[in-house]
Design a protein around this motif. Sequence first.
Motif, PDB file in Angstrom:
ATOM      1  N   ASP A   1     -67.501   0.190 -99.141  1.00  0.00           N
ATOM      2  CA  ASP A   1     -66.276  -0.128 -98.393  1.00  0.00           C
ATOM      3  C   ASP A   1     -66.515   0.202 -96.931  1.00  0.00           C
ATOM      4  N   ARG A   2     -66.807  -0.825 -96.151  1.00  0.00           N
ATOM      5  CA  ARG A   2     -67.119  -0.595 -94.744  1.00  0.00           C
ATOM      6  C   ARG A   2     -65.925  -0.116 -93.933  1.00  0.00           C
ATOM      7  N   SER A   3     -64.723  -0.305 -94.454  1.00  0.00           N
ATOM      8  CA  SER A   3     -63.544   0.159 -93.722  1.00  0.00           C
ATOM      9  C   SER A   3     -63.305   1.657 -93.904  1.00  0.00           C
ATOM     10  N   ARG A   4     -64.032   2.271 -94.836  1.00  0.00           N
ATOM     11  CA  ARG A   4     -63.923   3.724 -94.994  1.00  0.00           C
ATOM     12  C   ARG A   4     -64.688   4.388 -93.860  1.00  0.00           C
ATOM     13  N   ALA A   5     -64.059   5.363 -93.214  1.00  0.00           N
ATOM     14  CA  ALA A   5     -64.607   5.944 -91.988  1.00  0.00           C
ATOM     15  C   ALA A   5     -65.952   6.629 -92.228  1.00  0.00           C
ATOM     16  N   LEU A   6     -66.875   6.386 -91.325  1.00  0.00           N
ATOM     17  CA  LEU A   6     -68.119   7.143 -91.237  1.00  0.00           C
ATOM     18  C   LEU A   6     -68.106   7.844 -89.884  1.00  0.00           C
ATOM     19  N   ASP A   7     -67.985   9.168 -89.896  1.00  0.00           N
ATOM     20  CA  ASP A   7     -67.949   9.954 -88.663  1.00  0.00           C
ATOM     21  C   ASP A   7     -69.359  10.388 -88.298  1.00  0.00           C
ATOM     22  N   TRP A   8     -69.817   9.867 -87.165  1.00  0.00           N
ATOM     23  CA  TRP A   8     -71.172  10.148 -86.676  1.00  0.00           C
ATOM     24  C   TRP A   8     -71.054  11.143 -85.527  1.00  0.00           C
ATOM     25  N   ILE A   9     -71.557  12.377 -85.741  1.00  0.00           N
ATOM     26  CA  ILE A   9     -71.432  13.431 -84.737  1.00  0.00           C
ATOM     27  C   ILE A   9     -72.782  13.629 -84.068  1.00  0.00           C
ATOM     28  N   GLN A  10     -72.866  13.262 -82.808  1.00  0.00           N
ATOM     29  CA  GLN A  10     -74.103  13.324 -82.040  1.00  0.00           C
ATOM     30  C   GLN A  10     -74.245  14.729 -81.451  1.00  0.00           C
ATOM     31  N   ILE A  11     -75.328  15.438 -81.855  1.00  0.00           N
ATOM     32  CA  ILE A  11     -75.504  16.836 -81.460  1.00  0.00           C
ATOM     33  C   ILE A  11     -76.732  17.033 -80.582  1.00  0.00           C
ATOM     34  N   GLY A  12     -77.870  16.457 -80.983  1.00  0.00           N
ATOM     35  CA  GLY A  12     -79.109  16.622 -80.232  1.00  0.00           C
ATOM     36  C   GLY A  12     -79.749  15.285 -79.930  1.00  0.00           C
ATOM     37  N   SER A  13     -80.731  15.291 -79.057  1.00  0.00           N
ATOM     38  CA  SER A  13     -81.378  14.036 -78.663  1.00  0.00           C
ATOM     39  C   SER A  13     -82.881  14.203 -78.542  1.00  0.00           C
ATOM     40  N   VAL A  14     -83.490  14.862 -79.530  1.00  0.00           N
ATOM     41  CA  VAL A  14     -84.925  15.121 -79.459  1.00  0.00           C
ATOM     42  C   VAL A  14     -85.744  13.840 -79.555  1.00  0.00           C
ATOM     43  N   ALA A  15     -85.157  12.761 -80.099  1.00  0.00           N
ATOM     44  CA  ALA A  15     -85.892  11.495 -80.224  1.00  0.00           C
ATOM     45  C   ALA A  15     -85.605  10.541 -79.070  1.00  0.00           C
ATOM     46  N   GLY A  16     -84.731  10.930 -78.161  1.00  0.00           N
ATOM     47  CA  GLY A  16     -84.444  10.072 -77.009  1.00  0.00           C
ATOM     48  C   GLY A  16     -83.007  10.188 -76.556  1.00  0.00           C
ATOM     49  N   PRO A  17     -82.749  10.045 -75.250  1.00  0.00           N
ATOM     50  CA  PRO A  17     -81.399  10.230 -74.714  1.00  0.00           C
ATOM     51  C   PRO A  17     -80.491   9.025 -74.866  1.00  0.00           C
ATOM     52  N   THR A  18     -81.034   7.862 -75.216  1.00  0.00           N
ATOM     53  CA  THR A  18     -80.219   6.653 -75.312  1.00  0.00           C
ATOM     54  C   THR A  18     -80.550   5.898 -76.594  1.00  0.00           C
ATOM     55  N   ILE A  19     -79.609   5.002 -76.985  1.00  0.00           N
ATOM     56  CA  ILE A  19     -79.875   4.109 -78.103  1.00  0.00           C
ATOM     57  C   ILE A  19     -79.455   2.696 -77.714  1.00  0.00           C
ATOM     58  N   GLU A  20     -80.034   1.720 -78.409  1.00  0.00           N
ATOM     59  CA  GLU A  20     -79.606   0.336 -78.273  1.00  0.00           C
ATOM     60  C   GLU A  20     -78.840  -0.023 -79.535  1.00  0.00           C
ATOM     61  N   LEU A  21     -77.537  -0.277 -79.381  1.00  0.00           N
ATOM     62  CA  LEU A  21     -76.670  -0.464 -80.533  1.00  0.00           C
ATOM     63  C   LEU A  21     -75.983  -1.822 -80.472  1.00  0.00           C
ATOM     64  N   PRO A  22     -76.257  -2.710 -81.436  1.00  0.00           N
ATOM     65  CA  PRO A  22     -75.577  -4.015 -81.451  1.00  0.00           C
ATOM     66  C   PRO A  22     -74.066  -3.843 -81.580  1.00  0.00           C
ATOM     67  N   SER A  23     -73.318  -4.627 -80.841  1.00  0.00           N
ATOM     68  CA  SER A  23     -71.866  -4.510 -80.870  1.00  0.00           C
ATOM     69  C   SER A  23     -71.292  -4.772 -82.251  1.00  0.00           C
ATOM     70  N   VAL A  24     -71.970  -5.611 -83.034  1.00  0.00           N
ATOM     71  CA  VAL A  24     -71.463  -5.941 -84.366  1.00  0.00           C
ATOM     72  C   VAL A  24     -71.382  -4.704 -85.256  1.00  0.00           C
ATOM     73  N   VAL A  25     -72.211  -3.691 -84.981  1.00  0.00           N
ATOM     74  CA  VAL A  25     -72.163  -2.462 -85.771  1.00  0.00           C
ATOM     75  C   VAL A  25     -70.785  -1.819 -85.654  1.00  0.00           C
TER      76      VAL A  25
END
Length: 343
Positions: A248-272
């Motif tokens: 169920d994609r409408s069920r919330a997924l809470d993504w908590i960003q804490i560290g950035s050891v793999a890189g300071p930025t991401i490329e995220l498609p808007s459709v996500v």
Amino acid sequence: MVCVTNYISSYHEPLFPGGIAMQTCAAVVSSFDHPPRYEAFDFPAPADPDQAVVDVLATGLHPRVRSGASGRHYSSTGRLPMVPGIDGVGRTTEGRVVYFVADDDLPGSMAEQTVVDTRRTVPLPDGTDVVQVAAAMNPAMSAWVALRRRVPIRPGQSVLVLGATGNAGRMAIQVARLLGAGRVVGAGRNAEVLAGLGADATVALTDDAGATAAALAEQAAEVDLVLDYLWGAPAAAAMVPLLRARSDRSRALDWIQIGSVAGPTIELPSVVLRSANLRIQGNGQGAVSTRAYVEELPALVEEIGSGRIAIATRTERLADVERVWTEPDEPGVRTVLTPDVRS
């Protein structure tokens, strides 16, 4: 290395009246391109009733300390010289042992003495392992505050720790279980460490993008929260397969960003963001108030003191900070500096 100061005892009365500068031996950063050196440092005397001098007993060499001492942390002011260190354990003039969080406007904790804001201190019970507290509080605090303040976890919810093989990630698994997680999934690159995490399931983050995506989809598609210590390409690569595989994609997924050891930025498609209920927020200085952090300290001190949250430690002398700074960190072990080596 020997440090010689014009020592002013913190037990003298009156306590440094008139804004007199004090001097102590400390790890001093004079250049962002060079490790701290053990030398004399002048620091301000307590300026108001909420400040006090403590004799530092132990202070952790955390990644956050390294980034601050290099000028790379987002909170860095660029002012030099500086004494690094964001927290520690100290003894007050009255003889009480306290855990303290360093004030951004005062010298850091990597010194034999420092000035602390007493409102950012927590008394420690007699017999507390000061090295364990100095090592564990900072890495444990990230997950603790994330799951109590940013997105309070509900009993039985499931958690994915992205970057679970680092010190903070390992502790995040302990914290999630302690706070009531029903299922915890750990994801990281170190396969040997993954095997010993004690998570309900693990996912190896490999160079095989397809295999990694499939494993994330299988093991973590239905999690409620993600504690992300990596960011960068691994986070971006994980979001799409996780969301696509949710029942169920409408069920919330809470993504908590804490560290950035793999890189300071991401490329995220808007459709996500449009095709699923993905809620991204950060956890760190600014995202959570200082008052909220301080309010969480006593409970976390109790958990660490009881041994329910623990970390392996290596103790080194503060006087050896320049050597220790350049040595590679041992996986799963947090280095703690003390005025003298304690067992």
